[in-house]
Design an enzyme around this catalytic site. Structure first.
Site, PDB file in Angstrom:
ATOM      1  N   GLY A 354       0.859  -1.172   0.000  1.00  0.00           N
ATOM      2  CA  GLY A 354       0.000   0.000   0.000  1.00  0.00           C
ATOM      3  C   GLY A 354       0.891   1.216   0.000  1.00  0.00           C
ATOM      4  O   GLY A 354       1.395   1.629   1.024  1.00  0.00           O
ATOM      5  N   THR A 355       1.096   1.830  -1.185  1.00  0.00           N
ATOM      6  CA  THR A 355       2.174   2.796  -1.352  1.00  0.00           C
ATOM      7  C   THR A 355       1.795   3.841  -2.390  1.00  0.00           C
ATOM      8  O   THR A 355       1.010   3.574  -3.291  1.00  0.00           O
ATOM      9  CB  THR A 355       3.451   2.072  -1.830  1.00  0.00           C
ATOM     10  OG1 THR A 355       3.739   0.994  -0.944  1.00  0.00           O
ATOM     11  CG2 THR A 355       4.644   2.998  -1.894  1.00  0.00           C
ATOM     12  N   ILE A 356       2.378   5.053  -2.264  1.00  0.00           N
ATOM     13  CA  ILE A 356       2.271   6.052  -3.332  1.00  0.00           C
ATOM     14  C   ILE A 356       3.658   6.325  -3.877  1.00  0.00           C
ATOM     15  O   ILE A 356       4.656   6.186  -3.171  1.00  0.00           O
ATOM     16  CB  ILE A 356       1.610   7.359  -2.842  1.00  0.00           C
ATOM     17  CG1 ILE A 356       2.434   8.056  -1.740  1.00  0.00           C
ATOM     18  CG2 ILE A 356       0.177   7.106  -2.414  1.00  0.00           C
ATOM     19  CD1 ILE A 356       3.458   9.044  -2.192  1.00  0.00           C
ATOM     20  N   MET A 436       4.881   1.398  -7.454  1.00  0.00           N
ATOM     21  CA  MET A 436       4.456   1.083  -6.095  1.00  0.00           C
ATOM     22  C   MET A 436       3.757  -0.267  -6.069  1.00  0.00           C
ATOM     23  O   MET A 436       3.316  -0.785  -7.089  1.00  0.00           O
ATOM     24  CB  MET A 436       3.527   2.180  -5.585  1.00  0.00           C
ATOM     25  CG  MET A 436       2.241   2.318  -6.373  1.00  0.00           C
ATOM     26  SD  MET A 436       1.273   3.758  -5.905  1.00  0.00           S
ATOM     27  CE  MET A 436       1.872   4.957  -7.072  1.00  0.00           C
TER      28      MET A 436
END
Length: 536
Positions: A354-356, A436
């Site tokens: 779960g990343t930007i 990501m």
């Protein structure tokens, strides 16, 4: 860059974007615009990156937050700099302490996997060293969106609903109620197109902006975080927060066909991307969509992951020298193990993420590759009361086996999934790139670099090309538009191919390349999310 700007063989609604004065590429249109606004105010690519990153904690909270970690690769003044804004385990935690509480492994949610958040310190360090505008000014777009609200975009709404339904089933303790109060204020997840705002985020971001992040680590916000931890007999303390500061590190690289590919050093998994590229560097590829190309990519990535999971941890406890792992001799030795049939690697099970990710560039030549995450979506499920701070769960990747190289220890940094990438050639910046998404990230880095350098795809085509993702053993997932003939040929080589019904698990990337002769910026944004490129 030797790319074909006309060739675009893969399905997409987007084309490569070009500009001269500035560019911001990320997964949320309003966040990209926030960064561009900084450039138009006289700021540089670093100001734009910090503004975009802070805004994304509000505009895409399903993937990152104020209580997460961050990493950056910054091209400025003709050099590349690395920033490690990841936090360590609390000083009072230990394997023995967790086992006394009945844990045989670290849980996904709750206080046990919470490590010191590094993102606010990372923003401040970037701004202090390279920024031109005031720190409060670059955080103002995030403050405004938190205060006034914004409508949810389609992919954001999808993952918000998914997280709400999952959390409703698994988060049972009273300590989790603040998450529901913050992110499901109407007793449900906000819908696509519906406005969401947060007064708590507003106040927190103002406090961080007014103090260059000091309030988060030594002031009012630190007091609230520590009090919340103490209430539930957790390990994170005021001393842990006060003792933290993001650190500048030396990036690592491999030379791939005349280009230097750069990553942040361990404890990140950027080393895995470089290990994979170092292995395939000994091959010659003529076609991207061939079974020989895909087979060798997959096998190289299996070996890279096997090594990465065996060696990567806090750099103070690494058992092998990075230079040895990235040597030509080591790459050749691993390459010799690849045959015409799929191999069975050492047991390994990737997790979700779960990343930007964002990339920025300005007319002066500054460029930033930046990544930020809470892990597994919203992270631990904990929100500090009255602050909007969603705490990450990075400690989940620690082992409770004392003999494991990534064993939990007080003050130790864990194996970290999020990685920004950067490409240079002949001491000139080509540009930032990233993908990501948990353990898809180094696999995405390899595929983007090869799409660009080996197969001369323009930035948008390099992102849109069908992806594969090695999962474990011989299991490989491919996207719905992955060529069926290739999937069948891979099966005949022993791969266990799983065709997915959507592209949600195959990463979400951004690219900005600078033409080394003209200085023109060329950008691609992810068609698998609500991606956008803001240009000037």
């Amino acid at each position: 860059m030797n790319v074909d700007l006309q060739f675009h063989p893969y399905p997409s609604q987007r084309m490569t974007v070009m500009a001269k004065r500035g560019m911001v590429a990320t997964s949320q249109p309003l966040a990209a615009q926030a960064g561009l606004d900084m450039l138009k105010k006289g700021g540089n690519a670093i100001d734009a990156a910090v503004a975009t990153a802070a805004a994304l904690t509000v505009l895409e909270p399903t993937s990152n937050g104020i209580g997460g970690d961050a990493f950056a690769l910054v091209w400025a003044n003709g050099s590349l700099y690395g920033l490690d804004a990841s936090g360590p385990a609390p000083r009072s935690i230990s394997i023995e302490a967790l086992k006394e509480r009945g844990y045989e492994k670290i849980p996904v949610h709750g206080w046990m996997p919470v490590t010191v958040p590094g993102a606010p310190s990372g923003w401040a360090e970037l701004s202090k060293r390279f920024g031109r505008l005031s720190f409060r000014e670059v955080l103002q777009p995030a403050i405004d969106y938190a205060e006034s609200g914004y409508p949810l975009t389609p992919i954001l709404g999808k993952y918000w609903e998914f997280a709400y339904q999952r959390f409703k089933q698994v988060l049972k303790g009273e300590e989790f109620q603040h998450w529901f109060e913050t992110f499901a204020p109407s007793g449900r997840a906000p819908k696509i197109g519906e406005m969401w705002r947060s007064a708590d985020h507003t106040a927190t971001l103002r406090s961080i902006g007014d103090t260059y992040g000091e309030s988060f680590y030594k002031g009012e916000l630190a007091d609230k975080i520590a009090a919340f931890s103490k209430k539930y007999n957790a390990f994170l303390s005021e001393e842990d927060l006060a003792g933290y500061k993001a650190e500048w590190v030396t990036p690592i690289k491999v030379n791939y066909r005349g280009y230097d590919v750069w990553e942040i050093p361990p404890s990140t998994q950027g080393l895995i991307a470089l290990l994979g590229l170092n292995i395939v560097n000994g091959y010659s590829f003529s076609h991207r969509d061939s079974v020989d190309t895909i087979h060798k990519q997959i096998e190289a990535m299996k070996l890279a992951f096997t090594d990465g999971k065996a060696y990567i941890t806090d750099p103070k406890e690494m058992r092998f020298q990075i230079s040895e792992l990235l040597s030509e001799e080591y790459g050749a030795r691993r390459r010799a193990e690849i045959s015409e049939q799929a191999m069975m690697p050492a047991p390994y099970q990737p997790a979700s993420g779960g990343t930007i990710y964002l990339a920025t560039a300005d007319v002066e030549g500054n460029m930033v590759s930046f990544i930020q995450s809470n892990y597994m979506g919203f992270g631990s499920g904990l929100v500090v009361p009255g602050t909007g701070i969603a705490l990450q769960n990075r400690g989940y990747d620690f082992s409770l086996d004392p003999s494991h190289h990534n064993a939990l220890k007080p003050g130790k940094k864990t194996f970290h999934t999020i990685i920004p990438g950067f490409l240079t050639k002949g001491n000139q910046a080509v540009g930032p790139f990233g993908v990501m998404g948990g353990f898809m990230q180094p696999q995405g880095h390899m595929q983007i670099v090869m799409n660009t350098i080996d197969f001369h795809l323009n930035p948008q085509a390099a992102l849109d090309a069908p992806r594969w993702q090695w999962m474990e053993d011989k299991k490989v997932r491919v996207e719905p538009h992955f060529p069926l003939s290739l999937a069948q040929a891979l099966i005949r080589k022993g791969h266990q191919i799983e065709m997915m019904v959507d592209s949600g698990g195959f990463g979400r990337g951004q690219i900005i390349w600078r033409d080394l002769e003209t200085g023109v910026l060329m950008g691609g944004t992810e068609s698998r999310t609500d991606g956008a490129i803001a240009v000037w």
